[in-house]
Enzyme design. Sequence first.
Site, PDB file in Angstrom:
ATOM      1  N   HIS A   1     -23.895  54.892 198.554  1.00  0.00           N
ATOM      2  CA  HIS A   1     -25.700  54.393 197.660  1.00  0.00           C
ATOM      3  C   HIS A   1     -26.675  54.815 198.891  1.00  0.00           C
ATOM      4  O   HIS A   1     -27.519  55.671 198.378  1.00  0.00           O
ATOM      5  CB  HIS A   1     -25.110  54.003 197.268  1.00  0.00           C
ATOM      6  CG  HIS A   1     -24.631  53.213 196.300  1.00  0.00           C
ATOM      7  ND1 HIS A   1     -22.941  53.016 195.883  1.00  0.00           N
ATOM      8  CD2 HIS A   1     -24.955  53.685 194.564  1.00  0.00           C
ATOM      9  CE1 HIS A   1     -23.175  53.332 194.750  1.00  0.00           C
ATOM     10  NE2 HIS A   1     -23.557  53.845 194.314  1.00  0.00           N
TER      11      HIS A   1
ATOM     12  N   GLU B   1     -16.941  57.280 183.861  1.00  0.00           N
ATOM     13  CA  GLU B   1     -16.460  58.025 184.898  1.00  0.00           C
ATOM     14  C   GLU B   1     -15.371  56.754 185.172  1.00  0.00           C
ATOM     15  O   GLU B   1     -15.106  56.657 186.651  1.00  0.00           O
ATOM     16  CB  GLU B   1     -17.747  56.704 186.121  1.00  0.00           C
ATOM     17  CG  GLU B   1     -18.504  55.360 185.558  1.00  0.00           C
ATOM     18  CD  GLU B   1     -19.267  55.111 186.147  1.00  0.00           C
ATOM     19  OE1 GLU B   1     -20.009  55.627 186.986  1.00  0.00           O
ATOM     20  OE2 GLU B   1     -20.014  54.197 186.369  1.00  0.00           O
TER      21      GLU B   1
ATOM     22  N   ASP C   1     -17.879  58.597 190.828  1.00  0.00           N
ATOM     23  CA  ASP C   1     -16.602  57.366 190.240  1.00  0.00           C
ATOM     24  C   ASP C   1     -15.975  57.874 190.044  1.00  0.00           C
ATOM     25  O   ASP C   1     -14.646  58.236 190.318  1.00  0.00           O
ATOM     26  CB  ASP C   1     -17.135  56.590 190.015  1.00  0.00           C
ATOM     27  CG  ASP C   1     -17.765  55.105 190.396  1.00  0.00           C
ATOM     28  OD1 ASP C   1     -17.088  54.973 191.430  1.00  0.00           O
ATOM     29  OD2 ASP C   1     -19.121  54.812 190.507  1.00  0.00           O
TER      30      ASP C   1
ATOM     31  N   CYS D   1     -25.114  62.056 185.407  1.00  0.00           N
ATOM     32  CA  CYS D   1     -26.357  61.788 186.667  1.00  0.00           C
ATOM     33  C   CYS D   1     -24.971  60.656 187.825  1.00  0.00           C
ATOM     34  O   CYS D   1     -25.901  60.820 188.588  1.00  0.00           O
ATOM     35  CB  CYS D   1     -26.229  59.871 185.464  1.00  0.00           C
ATOM     36  SG  CYS D   1     -24.669  58.729 185.572  1.00  0.00           S
TER      37      CYS D   1
HETATM   38  C1  PEP Z   1     -21.554  57.928 189.556  1.00  0.00           C
HETATM   39  O1  PEP Z   1     -20.409  57.129 189.953  1.00  0.00           O
HETATM   40  O2  PEP Z   1     -21.741  58.658 189.263  1.00  0.00           O
HETATM   41  C2  PEP Z   1     -22.665  57.305 189.137  1.00  0.00           C
HETATM   42  C3  PEP Z   1     -23.575  58.099 188.636  1.00  0.00           C
HETATM   43  O3  PEP Z   1     -22.728  55.837 189.394  1.00  0.00           O
HETATM   44  P1  PEP Z   1     -22.785  55.113 191.139  1.00  0.00           P
HETATM   45  O4  PEP Z   1     -22.879  56.375 191.933  1.00  0.00           O
HETATM   46  O5  PEP Z   1     -24.121  54.647 190.724  1.00  0.00           O
HETATM   47  O6  PEP Z   1     -21.648  54.889 191.323  1.00  0.00           O
HETATM   48 MG    MG Z   2     -20.827  54.948 189.238  1.00  0.00          MG
END
Ligand code: PEP
Ligand code: MG
Length: 544
Positions: free
Chosen positions: A192, A434, A458, A505
């Site tokens: 993150h 995911e 994920d 995403c």
């Molecule tokens: C993902 O897992 O691809 C996602 C967009 O969610 P995050 O990165 O916030 O877990």
């Molecule tokens: Mg995720």
Amino acid sequence: MGISKTYKGTAVSEGYGIGKAVVIKEAELDYSGVKFSGADNECKRLDDAVNRYTGETKALIESLKKEAGEKNAEILEGHLVMLADPFMIGQMKENITSSSMTAEKAVAEVCGMFYTMFSSTDDELTRQRATDVNDIKNSLLKILLGIEEVDIARVPKGSVLIASDFTPSMTSKIDSQNVEAIIGEVGGVTSHSAIIARAMGIPCILGVKDADNVFTSGESLVVDAVKGVVIACPSEDEIKKYTELKEQEKQERLLLKEYINKPTVTKNGITKAVYANIAKAEDVHSAVVNGAEGIGLFRTEFLYMDRTEAPSEDEQFEAYSTVAKAMGGKEVIIRTLDVGGDKHIPYLQIEKEDNPFMGLRAIRYCLKNTELFKTQLRALLRAACFGNIKIMLPLVCTVDEVLRAKMLLGECKAELESKGVQFKKDIKLGIMVETPAAVFVSDELAAVTDFFSIGTNDLTGYTMAADRGNREVSYLYDSNNPAVLKAIETVIKNAKNAGIPVGMCGEAAADADMIPRLIKWGLDEFSVSSSAILKTRKIICEYE
Ligand code: PEP
Ligand code: MG
């Protein structure tokens, strides 16, 4: 000038930075070596520390109020009220005089006593006081031990921030105007901290071994976040070379500007859409400036961080409707709270788990804590009257999870209806795909949801059984691995068969190797960090 030295890591947010190191370390509040200096002196040390803390906190409250940080200002005001209680300080002094304690020990003991008292009650508000008293304890101990902490939000211009682990809450405090680059030890491309660095357009290198020890605050650094190299004590030639590279990069960015208002259409005439991923309501501005055709992922968990209680329905309504209005009718996909995993929110009191990425996170947590979930759903239903908001559930594994979420959404609608509050009745509900489980049943999930968005961050981790932040298994953590590609293709196919839109995403949506495959398989929408919108659109427009 000394001899330059280079350190290697993984470039997770491209770019170049030249500046001065600011090393952020978790302070060790160890006072075991402090000797008792007599009751009078220890009481004076305590008074001085309390006065300094009070003075600094008052100044901070004033500046927070000016910057509209009312909520944090209120929390700090609460700290001052608590500390002004004569019983608290009186008890500390009593410990000093009657038990010959150092000021540090007296602070720790008395605050510890209050902490135990507050945290053992059933009343939510009183339990939050426990967090406050812990903050007071840590602040007083830092003053007494002479520990100066870096205020991330206020580092000088030209800073290169360095820490072992940038937590999401640390990263979200960064002011991109002042920060040239970020260097960390923990994390990888999809951690993150990397996601936020990219969103802010700050060059970032993670995976630098022992980062918070090998660099010293104040030393000159050149950060090459294209090759993943940090140069300490750079020579004049190196500074010159990187100043030129930085300028070149700026020029390239200017050239990409021609794609801001261009439609996202491939050379053979297929229309796609490039959306933005955002973490805070304010991020919508850089999404708009960079030509986002929608918001494909609003990571709402950041609204819940750095505070002592969950945001109220009204506060969330404000944030969601602000984004919806700023996007002026374009699609805004808001993901419900994705807590757990590496996103820790202390007041939500998730019990320590051996394997948090497989534990009570995201939709699982929300379905267990329905009041918290419903507060968010009501805020979303209300905000949807001000734009084109859609709700997205994270980490779905089963059809049953979607049905239970739908039931709660129905309850929220009934509650708002009965109170005569305006809300959007036919709001769309989609899911993130995911987990491998969601991939395998994506045909069934498509029958009960309005859209899919593939979360490759994920999905890659769970498919390859490789942690996104673990350097040792990073060779497996690859979204272009055939296993992950098969999963993606399956999801797109099942969405198409069911006639629902499908986006992506995860970070792979901006990957130059991945994009042509996604176009071929029929992905509709690519949601990427704001700094990657134009590059992604350029790649799509050049596809034939
Ligand atoms: C993902 O897992 O691809 C996602 C967009 O969610 P995050 O990165 O916030 O877990
Ligand atoms: Mg995720």
